[in-house]
Design a protein around this motif. Sequence first.
Motif: not given
Length: 265
Positions: A223-230
């Motif tokens: 989720f944190r990776r997705k948050l950084r990329a979204r």
Amino acid sequence: MAYDHRYIYLCYGRSPQTPMELRYSIETLLPEIGGDISRIAIFTDQPAEFRDLGVATLDVSEELAATPREYRHTLKPLILARALRHFAGACVLLDTDSFVRPGFDARVAVALARGAAMNDFVRDDAYPDFGPFETELPHLGHYALHAPNSRMLNSGLVAARFEHLPLIEDAVILIERLWAGGLKRHDIEQFAVAEAFRLGKVEVALINREFEHYFPRWSKRYFRRKLRARKAGETIAFSKARVRLFKGASLLRLGWRSLRRRLSR
């Protein structure tokens, strides 16, 4: 049915990831409450971080200073108790690593009409290797840990009415007494809250379909990776299958890097 409960978050420390999680959680919550920002409050040691959101922020510096570093999770019921006193009404504490799905606010309202709510069932007989243990609690009186009756519930979400304030206060005391009695576990706070509700004969609903608490390690990494990329306003797709694929790919990458390092020596 009156939807008058408030949603509260606890955010402290200097990690840049936690405020990012909190912002996404609020983003998913707002459509559920008709965009009513007045129903959200953030208890934090960094109010400037959230000034642009327009939500109420309350300083937790005093509670942080009074809470032993060895077990910071005591802050969760401590802040929930403070919120109940401050707003004099029902409050719902949400962990920052969470998001909500459609129907969440209505589900919470139903739960509060009947009693309280927490996120999910964890286990019965929470600490089979600990005990015997007894203590006196300010409101509930004599407490004895009785394994067959005790059960642990996840505290990613804790919804309580104002009348439950004495129980939440007792949960804080129970955490401190259990820790002092030798129970050094990371999940004492959620056990103590569940115990206080049980002893207070409060019906506790489990809200685990309309609420997602992505606390396991690989779920959080995903989720944190997705948050950084979204991109702004983008919804993050989340499921156990996606997390498993992410974990597998991550482990393969790590294994390949390790192999390359060994071959290059």
